[in-house]
Scaffold this active site. Structure first.
Site, PDB file in Angstrom:
ATOM      1  N   TRP A 105       0.811  -1.226   0.000  1.00  0.00           N
ATOM      2  CA  TRP A 105       0.000   0.000   0.000  1.00  0.00           C
ATOM      3  C   TRP A 105       0.833   1.260   0.000  1.00  0.00           C
ATOM      4  O   TRP A 105       0.507   2.230  -0.674  1.00  0.00           O
ATOM      5  CB  TRP A 105      -1.017  -0.029   1.151  1.00  0.00           C
ATOM      6  CG  TRP A 105      -1.993  -1.143   0.942  1.00  0.00           C
ATOM      7  CD1 TRP A 105      -2.080  -2.298   1.659  1.00  0.00           C
ATOM      8  CD2 TRP A 105      -2.957  -1.258  -0.108  1.00  0.00           C
ATOM      9  NE1 TRP A 105      -3.046  -3.107   1.123  1.00  0.00           N
ATOM     10  CE2 TRP A 105      -3.598  -2.502   0.055  1.00  0.00           C
ATOM     11  CE3 TRP A 105      -3.346  -0.429  -1.166  1.00  0.00           C
ATOM     12  CZ2 TRP A 105      -4.613  -2.940  -0.817  1.00  0.00           C
ATOM     13  CZ3 TRP A 105      -4.353  -0.863  -2.030  1.00  0.00           C
ATOM     14  CH2 TRP A 105      -4.965  -2.100  -1.845  1.00  0.00           C
ATOM     15  N   ASP A 174      -1.164   6.610   6.393  1.00  0.00           N
ATOM     16  CA  ASP A 174      -2.309   5.804   5.960  1.00  0.00           C
ATOM     17  C   ASP A 174      -2.600   4.820   7.089  1.00  0.00           C
ATOM     18  O   ASP A 174      -1.826   3.891   7.333  1.00  0.00           O
ATOM     19  CB  ASP A 174      -1.941   5.062   4.667  1.00  0.00           C
ATOM     20  CG  ASP A 174      -3.008   4.056   4.233  1.00  0.00           C
ATOM     21  OD1 ASP A 174      -4.044   3.934   4.911  1.00  0.00           O
ATOM     22  OD2 ASP A 174      -2.798   3.387   3.196  1.00  0.00           O
ATOM     23  N   LYS A 198     -12.586  -1.443   7.251  1.00  0.00           N
ATOM     24  CA  LYS A 198     -11.904  -2.458   8.060  1.00  0.00           C
ATOM     25  C   LYS A 198     -12.304  -2.341   9.527  1.00  0.00           C
ATOM     26  O   LYS A 198     -12.936  -3.223  10.073  1.00  0.00           O
ATOM     27  CB  LYS A 198     -10.395  -2.346   7.874  1.00  0.00           C
ATOM     28  CG  LYS A 198      -9.971  -2.697   6.447  1.00  0.00           C
ATOM     29  CD  LYS A 198      -8.858  -1.834   5.976  1.00  0.00           C
ATOM     30  CE  LYS A 198      -8.635  -1.824   4.495  1.00  0.00           C
ATOM     31  NZ  LYS A 198      -8.615  -3.073   3.776  1.00  0.00           N
TER      32      LYS A 198
HETATM   33  N1  PMP Z   1      -4.363   1.517   2.318  1.00  0.00           N
HETATM   34  C1  PMP Z   1      -4.428   0.368   2.992  1.00  0.00           C
HETATM   35  C2  PMP Z   1      -3.531   0.168   4.164  1.00  0.00           C
HETATM   36  C3  PMP Z   1      -5.319  -0.628   2.601  1.00  0.00           C
HETATM   37  O1  PMP Z   1      -5.391  -1.779   3.254  1.00  0.00           O
HETATM   38  C4  PMP Z   1      -6.161  -0.400   1.484  1.00  0.00           C
HETATM   39  C5  PMP Z   1      -7.198  -1.392   1.022  1.00  0.00           C
HETATM   40  N2  PMP Z   1      -7.101  -2.650   1.404  1.00  0.00           N
HETATM   41  C6  PMP Z   1      -6.035   0.808   0.793  1.00  0.00           C
HETATM   42  C7  PMP Z   1      -5.143   1.746   1.251  1.00  0.00           C
HETATM   43  C8  PMP Z   1      -6.854   1.095  -0.417  1.00  0.00           C
HETATM   44  O2  PMP Z   1      -8.146   1.320  -0.046  1.00  0.00           O
HETATM   45  P1  PMP Z   1      -9.358   1.399  -1.057  1.00  0.00           P
HETATM   46  O3  PMP Z   1      -9.546   0.034  -1.612  1.00  0.00           O
HETATM   47  O4  PMP Z   1     -10.471   1.846  -0.167  1.00  0.00           O
HETATM   48  O5  PMP Z   1      -9.006   2.399  -2.098  1.00  0.00           O
END
Ligand code: PMP
Length: 367
Positions: A105, A174, A198
């Protein structure tokens, strides 16, 4: 508790059962007004109450200082990969930003930021995402507009249990997959964002908490829906917000508050994750978690079965057996394989107990 399938998914993930019941109870007639939140104007007084309650609960649970704005935005964590550089890369003349890349991520976020400025990855590149590079090896740039990191890497199970020292540079995090799973000192951050699906609700809404003085520096081409100054200035109501997702978040925040807040969540999350890590550590190499002990996530536990490389047939057998016992979404992310157990706030000790018992039994049968 009504017996339901046990969901260890990485997100969208399990919601507290009481939240689902409340949403069900209120679905056709919210608060006696005869319509659903799904049908309600975002400009109505009733919705104003919902979004204000959500913000107030969040401020209370995280102790958010007065000089921070809270926004509820569309586009998921991924939109924030763009919004962060679009809004903040111009904070300093050099238009560069420092990134820690510790998993999928943060790697995606860094790649996206390259569209809008210069990105410095400030540590030796990792061969595998199984540890946090030693802060002694970091080479931060004082001219960076911000330092970015992902507090919990959902795919790789790498979690920061400390706040990186940004040397006075604006710190951005994040927290999508460990938001409200433990207390956070918001004042150490310039910006925190987290998708709700989550720990704090369902998909559709992303929380952004930003220090006020960072607003107003967005690049000209920043899409208006991603412009923090515009969104914060309009209380997230510049355009139609994800109303129902915000409502669900308010119910989840209420639930967190009623269950002791972030400190209680942290205690429980430690217990839950230790239960699984203890089995992994005591399995004599049958279950293998590749992540360094110092940064193992309490939220997402990836592991292989039958040795370091993983025995795929055995892993399939494990998943099939789990499914027969009513446990789902234990398959590891397609990029790493194996198993991943996600233990967000709503996953109960009882849920983890069922999995722990199964893991012990599976170990005895197959080691
Ligand atoms: N950051 C993290 C730490 C994630 O786990 C995720 C999704 N699993 C995201 C960003 C991306 O999120 P989204 O699918 O809502 O765009």
């Amino acid at each position: 508790e009504k017996k339901r399938t046990i969901n260890f998914g990485a997100g969208p993930a399990k919601l507290p059962q009481s939240v689902l019941f409340e949403a069900q109870r209120e679905l056709l007639d919210y608060n006696g007004i005869g319509i659903s939140v799904l049908e309600m104007s975002h400009r109505s007084l009733d919705f104003a109450k919902i979004i204000n309650t959500t913000e107030n609960l969040l401020r209370e649970l995280l102790n958010i200082p007065e000089n921070y704005k809270v926004m509820f935005l569309h586009g998921g964590g991924t939109a924030q990969f763009s919004a962060v550089p679009l809004n903040l890369i111009g904070l300093k003349e050099d238009r560069c930003a420092d990134y820690l890349v510790t998993g999928t991520w943060s790697a995606k976020a860094a790649k996206e930021a390259e569209k809008y400025g210069k990105v410095n990855v400030i540590h030796p590149k990792l061969g595998s995402y199984t540890k946090i590079p030693d802060p002694g090896s970091w080479t931060p740039n004082p001219s960076a507009s911000y330092v970015y990191y992902c507090c919990n890497e959902t795919v790789h199970g790498v979690e920061f249990d400390f706040v990186p020292d940004a040397g006075g540079v604006v710190l951005v995090s994040d927290m999508s997959s460990n938001f409200l799973s433990r207390p956070v000192d918001v004042s150490q951050f310039g910006l925190i964002f987290a998708g709700a699906q989550k720990n704090v609700g369902c998909a559709g809404v992303t929380v952004v908490v930003v220090r006020e003085d960072l607003l107003g520096k967005a690049r000209k081409e920043c899409p208006i829906v991603l412009d923090y100054e515009v969104q914060a200035g309009n209380g997230s109501l510049y355009n139609t917000p994800p109303c129902f997702s915000i409502y669900i978040m308010s119910l989840v925040l209420e639930w967190i508050k009623n269950n002791g807040g972030t400190a209680a969540m942290e205690r429980l999350n430690k217990q839950k994750s230790n239960m699984i890590y203890d089995i992994i550590n005591g399995s004599g190499g049958f279950y293998v978690c590749p992540v360094d002990m110092s940064c193992r996530s309490r939220m997402n536990i990836p592991f292989r079965i039958g040795g370091k490389e993983g025995d795929e047939a055995l892993e399939k057998k494990f998943l099939d057996g789990a499914s027969k016992l009513g446990m789902i979404s234990l398959k590891g992310h397609r990029s790493v394989g194996g198993i991943r157990v996600s233990l967000y706030n709503a996953v109960t000790m009882e849920d983890v107990g069922v999995l722990a018992a199964y893991m012990k039994e599976f170990l005895q049968e197959h080691q």
